[in-house]
Structures are given as C-alpha cells and as structure tokens.
Design a protein around this motif. Structure first.
Motif, PDB file in Angstrom:
ATOM      1  N   LEU A  66     127.350 -63.816  25.703  1.00 20.19           N
ATOM      2  CA  LEU A  66     128.428 -63.153  26.438  1.00 20.19           C
ATOM      3  C   LEU A  66     128.154 -63.141  27.943  1.00 20.19           C
ATOM      4  O   LEU A  66     128.936 -62.615  28.704  1.00 20.19           O
ATOM      5  N   SER A  67     127.036 -63.744  28.337  1.00 21.11           N
ATOM      6  CA  SER A  67     126.691 -63.858  29.753  1.00 21.11           C
ATOM      7  C   SER A  67     126.691 -62.481  30.424  1.00 21.11           C
ATOM      8  O   SER A  67     127.439 -62.238  31.358  1.00 21.11           O
ATOM      9  N   ASN A  88     125.340 -60.639  32.724  1.00 23.90           N
ATOM     10  CA  ASN A  88     124.629 -60.451  33.986  1.00 23.90           C
ATOM     11  C   ASN A  88     125.512 -59.530  34.811  1.00 23.90           C
ATOM     12  O   ASN A  88     126.608 -59.923  35.222  1.00 23.90           O
ATOM     13  N   LEU A 138     126.775 -57.008  37.884  1.00 22.50           N
ATOM     14  CA  LEU A 138     126.676 -56.919  39.348  1.00 22.50           C
ATOM     15  C   LEU A 138     125.847 -55.702  39.717  1.00 22.50           C
ATOM     16  O   LEU A 138     126.125 -54.585  39.267  1.00 22.50           O
ATOM     17  N   GLY A 195     136.530 -58.556  31.652  1.00 22.09           N
ATOM     18  CA  GLY A 195     135.087 -58.689  31.417  1.00 22.09           C
ATOM     19  C   GLY A 195     134.365 -57.594  32.182  1.00 22.09           C
ATOM     20  O   GLY A 195     133.532 -57.850  33.047  1.00 22.09           O
ATOM     21  N   GLY A 249     132.151 -55.191  31.448  1.00 26.21           N
ATOM     22  CA  GLY A 249     130.724 -54.912  31.309  1.00 26.21           C
ATOM     23  C   GLY A 249     130.413 -53.435  31.422  1.00 26.21           C
ATOM     24  O   GLY A 249     131.015 -52.599  30.738  1.00 26.21           O
ATOM     25  N   ALA A 297     130.932 -51.988  36.880  1.00 26.99           N
ATOM     26  CA  ALA A 297     130.651 -51.971  38.328  1.00 26.99           C
ATOM     27  C   ALA A 297     131.942 -52.112  39.143  1.00 26.99           C
ATOM     28  O   ALA A 297     132.161 -51.374  40.118  1.00 26.99           O
ATOM     29  N   LEU A 298     132.817 -53.048  38.720  1.00 30.58           N
ATOM     30  CA  LEU A 298     134.056 -53.277  39.483  1.00 30.58           C
ATOM     31  C   LEU A 298     135.120 -52.247  39.118  1.00 30.58           C
ATOM     32  O   LEU A 298     135.838 -51.747  39.985  1.00 30.58           O
ATOM     33  N   GLU A 337     137.087 -55.518  27.839  1.00 31.36           N
ATOM     34  CA  GLU A 337     135.710 -55.920  27.505  1.00 31.36           C
ATOM     35  C   GLU A 337     135.655 -56.321  26.029  1.00 31.36           C
ATOM     36  O   GLU A 337     136.243 -55.665  25.176  1.00 31.36           O
ATOM     37  N   ASP A 375     132.655 -56.965  24.199  1.00 30.68           N
ATOM     38  CA  ASP A 375     131.480 -56.499  23.453  1.00 30.68           C
ATOM     39  C   ASP A 375     131.650 -55.017  23.100  1.00 30.68           C
ATOM     40  O   ASP A 375     131.706 -54.161  24.003  1.00 30.68           O
ATOM     41  N   ASP A 400     139.750 -59.677  24.306  1.00 39.35           N
ATOM     42  CA  ASP A 400     139.298 -60.937  24.888  1.00 39.35           C
ATOM     43  C   ASP A 400     140.133 -61.224  26.139  1.00 39.35           C
ATOM     44  O   ASP A 400     141.371 -61.306  26.059  1.00 39.35           O
ATOM     45  N   ALA A 401     139.455 -61.412  27.256  1.00 38.01           N
ATOM     46  CA  ALA A 401     140.151 -61.660  28.521  1.00 38.01           C
ATOM     47  C   ALA A 401     141.046 -62.897  28.450  1.00 38.01           C
ATOM     48  O   ALA A 401     142.019 -63.011  29.199  1.00 38.01           O
ATOM     49  N   ASN A 430     134.662 -60.483  37.057  1.00 39.00           N
ATOM     50  CA  ASN A 430     133.382 -61.179  37.060  1.00 39.00           C
ATOM     51  C   ASN A 430     133.033 -61.323  35.585  1.00 39.00           C
ATOM     52  O   ASN A 430     132.381 -60.482  35.000  1.00 39.00           O
ATOM     53  N   ALA A 431     133.571 -62.377  34.975  1.00 33.85           N
ATOM     54  CA  ALA A 431     133.420 -62.633  33.538  1.00 33.85           C
ATOM     55  C   ALA A 431     132.359 -63.726  33.382  1.00 33.85           C
ATOM     56  O   ALA A 431     131.872 -64.264  34.385  1.00 33.85           O
ATOM     57  N   PRO A 432     131.994 -64.086  32.145  1.00 30.07           N
ATOM     58  CA  PRO A 432     131.016 -65.165  31.984  1.00 30.07           C
ATOM     59  C   PRO A 432     131.481 -66.446  32.686  1.00 30.07           C
ATOM     60  O   PRO A 432     132.648 -66.828  32.585  1.00 30.07           O
TER      61      PRO A 432
HETATM   62  C1  LIG Z   1     128.856 -61.406  33.761  1.00 30.30           C
HETATM   63  S1  LIG Z   1     129.151 -59.886  32.897  1.00 30.30           S
HETATM   64  C2  LIG Z   1     129.840 -58.953  34.239  1.00 30.30           C
HETATM   65  C3  LIG Z   1     130.237 -57.553  33.934  1.00 30.30           C
HETATM   66  C4  LIG Z   1     130.901 -56.801  35.095  1.00 30.30           C
HETATM   67  N1  LIG Z   1     132.202 -57.370  35.385  1.00 30.30           N
HETATM   68  C5  LIG Z   1     130.048 -56.815  36.338  1.00 30.30           C
HETATM   69  O1  LIG Z   1     130.481 -57.416  37.319  1.00 30.30           O
HETATM   70  O2  LIG Z   1     128.982 -56.241  36.333  1.00 30.30           O
HETATM   71  C6  LIG Z   1     130.527 -60.387  31.914  1.00 30.30           C
HETATM   72  C7  LIG Z   1     131.065 -59.355  30.930  1.00 30.30           C
HETATM   73  O3  LIG Z   1     132.180 -59.957  30.242  1.00 30.30           O
HETATM   74  C8  LIG Z   1     132.085 -59.672  28.850  1.00 30.30           C
HETATM   75  N2  LIG Z   1     132.780 -60.767  28.153  1.00 30.30           N
HETATM   76  C9  LIG Z   1     132.290 -61.941  27.716  1.00 30.30           C
HETATM   77  N3  LIG Z   1     133.267 -62.700  27.206  1.00 30.30           N
HETATM   78  C10 LIG Z   1     134.415 -61.972  27.327  1.00 30.30           C
HETATM   79  C11 LIG Z   1     135.779 -62.205  26.984  1.00 30.30           C
HETATM   80  N4  LIG Z   1     136.169 -63.358  26.428  1.00 30.30           N
HETATM   81  N5  LIG Z   1     136.685 -61.239  27.227  1.00 30.30           N
HETATM   82  C12 LIG Z   1     136.312 -60.056  27.791  1.00 30.30           C
HETATM   83  N6  LIG Z   1     135.036 -59.781  28.148  1.00 30.30           N
HETATM   84  C13 LIG Z   1     134.109 -60.726  27.925  1.00 30.30           C
HETATM   85  C14 LIG Z   1     130.600 -59.608  28.568  1.00 30.30           C
HETATM   86  O4  LIG Z   1     130.342 -58.865  27.394  1.00 30.30           O
HETATM   87  C15 LIG Z   1     130.094 -58.931  29.846  1.00 30.30           C
HETATM   88  O5  LIG Z   1     130.125 -57.549  29.727  1.00 30.30           O
END
Ligand SMILES: C[S@@+](CC[C@H](N)C(=O)[O-])C[C@H]1O[C@@H](n2cnc3c(N)ncnc32)[C@H](O)[C@@H]1O
Length: 250
Positions: free
Chosen positions: A14-15, A17, A19, A44, A46, A49-50, A65, A67, A90-91, A106-108
């Motif tokens: 789910l990437s 990472n 912010l 996405g 997470g 943060a945003l 989100e 997860d 799912d975004a 800020n998604a994967p």
């Molecule tokens: C890179 S993290 C960033 C989280 C947050 N936006 C930030 O900037 O800290 C990406 C987030 O997107 C979620 N994610 C992954 N695939 C997704 C999808 N298809 N739809 C929605 N969220 C998703 C992950 O579980 C994770 O929490």
C-alpha cells in the motif's frame, strides 16, 4: 538481517510512506489554497497529515483510505481536527461528489498516473487538485509528450516543487514532486473537436520524419508563422501550444 513482519508487507503493497515534513505539508496546502468552506477530498489519507492540515484551515474534508487499520485511526482522530468524514474506499473507484470539490493526494506512487487520469476523465466537479507523484511520473505527465498535449486544451498540468524522499517516514527510494491539475476556465478547444484533435496528435507524435512540419505535412514556414521554430520537434512544443497549431492548420 531484520525479520520481516506482516506490517512490512502491507506497507510495501500500500506504499505507506507518510508525510513527515511539516513544511512540505504546508506547501501542499498553500498550493491547493481551497476557498473557505470548500469540500476537499484527500485520496489515500493514511495517518491524516494532509487531512488534518486542510481541516485546520476550516475546510470540509472527505478522507479516503483503503487500509482498514488506518481508517480506524483516522476515525478516532478526525473529530478533533474539524469537519472531516472518513471514507473506507479505493481512491481509484470511490464515487466523486456531485458538488464542486478540490483534491489533495499523496497516494502510492504506483497508482499515481491512474489517479491523475481519473481526475482528468471522471472528476466533473473538480476545481483544482494537488497530487504528489513520483518525480519522473509528474514530469512525464506534464512535459512535452502526447499525454500532456492531449489534455492541455482543457486542463493545466503543472509540476511544482520536488518532494524529497526524506520528507516521508519511512523514507522511500525515490523523490516525488507536486503536480497541480486545474480545469481551464476558458478551454482552448471545444470537446466536440477532440476526435479531430486526437487524430492530429497521432500525426504529430507518431508520423514519419523528425520534425513537426514533416509529420504534419506542412511547410516549415507555416509553423514559423505561428511563432514556432521551423525545425521544431514534437516533444519540444509546449503542450498548450498544440491547440493553437491545430486550430490554425485545420
Ligand atoms: C504514501 S501513503 C501517504 C499517506 C498520507 N496521504 C500522507 O501524506 O502522509 C499512501 C496511503 O494511501 C493508502 N492507499 C493505498 N492504496 C490506496 C487506494 N487505492 N485508495 C485509497 N488509499 C490507498 C495507503 O494505505 C496509505 O495510507
């Protein structure tokens, strides 16, 4: 070697990472600059943060989100942040609102290009989006290629600041960049022109010869009359200029 845990596997798929750099968060929100009270989708979200930063500015936020673990965390924290609704989804498939809205994301990086494509094709109420993408992907989408030229009559795609890998925790292996997607208030072409414009771009980007003039089968002087170099190559022409060339040559 450290043992891998199920959490590591989930973070990789789910990437996750997040912010961590508050200056980057502030820059993203400043670039979004939502009008007071506007609806903002955080795709996405997470750990939020945003979402949190946008809600702190007095905006309504739909935090999407995938997860369930982070959906639970968001639901427990969001009441303290302001007008936030958490959506488990799912975004790439969650329905967009019928009203006008902005997007921050800020998604994967693996779904970044699909997400931008979805914003361009399905997000009818979109007024502005700020998306963090892998830097190469952002430059490719907004740069001098067919993708950018295809959308340029209707949208402005602009790459803003680099988002260094160290702005995230855990630190990913590549840098990101902020891309804005803004529908043009005054489109450069009507939607009805799209099939003809698309055929024109096929000639420009896939025709024979190196120069745009050869591919379009026009005299170099015709391009010079439009302010382009006589020997302009397709990739060197700014995406938004293609609409003007198309209109002039049609
Ligand atoms: C890179 S993290 C960033 C989280 C947050 N936006 C930030 O900037 O800290 C990406 C987030 O997107 C979620 N994610 C992954 N695939 C997704 C999808 N298809 N739809 C929605 N969220 C998703 C992950 O579980 C994770 O929490």
């Amino acid at each position: 070697m450290p043992r891998r845990t199920p959490g590591d596997a989930r973070r990789r798929t789910l990437s996750q990472n997040f912010l961590h750099d508050q200056q980057v968060v502030a820059d993203i929100v400043a670039t979004l600059h939502p009008p007071p009270g506007a609806l903002v989708l955080d795709l996405g979200a997470g750990a939020g943060a945003l979402t949190r930063a946008v809600a702190a500015g007095g905006n309504r936020v739909l935090a999407v989100e995938l997860d369930p673990r982070w959906v639970g965390v968001l639901r427990s924290r969001a009441p303290a942040w302001g007008d936030v609704t958490v959506v488990a989804g799912d975004a790439l498939h969650v329905p967009f609102p019928a009203e006008r809205f902005l997007v921050v994301s800020n998604a994967p990086y693996a779904i970044g290009t699909k997400l931008v494509r979805r914003l361009l094709t399905d997000a009818h109420g979109l007024t502005r989006a700020v998306v963090v993408l892998q830097r190469e992907a952002a430059l490719r989408l907004a740069g001098g290629g067919r993708f950018a030229a295809s959308w340029a009559p209707w949208f402005e795609l602009t790459v803003h600041r680099r988002v260094p890998a160290r702005a995230f925790r855990p630190v990913p292996s590549v840098d990101g960049a902020m891309l804005t997607v803004v529908p043009r208030a005054q489109p450069l072409l009507s939607p009805a022109a799209y099939p003809r414009y698309d055929a024109f771009l096929t000639a420009a980007f896939s025709g024979r010869g190196n120069t745009l003039a050869r591919r379009l089968n026009v005299r170099p002087s015709a391009l010079a009359a439009l302010g382009l170099p006589r020997d302009a190559t397709p990739g060197a022409v700014p995406p938004e200029v293609y609409a003007r060339v198309f209109t002039a040559l049609e």
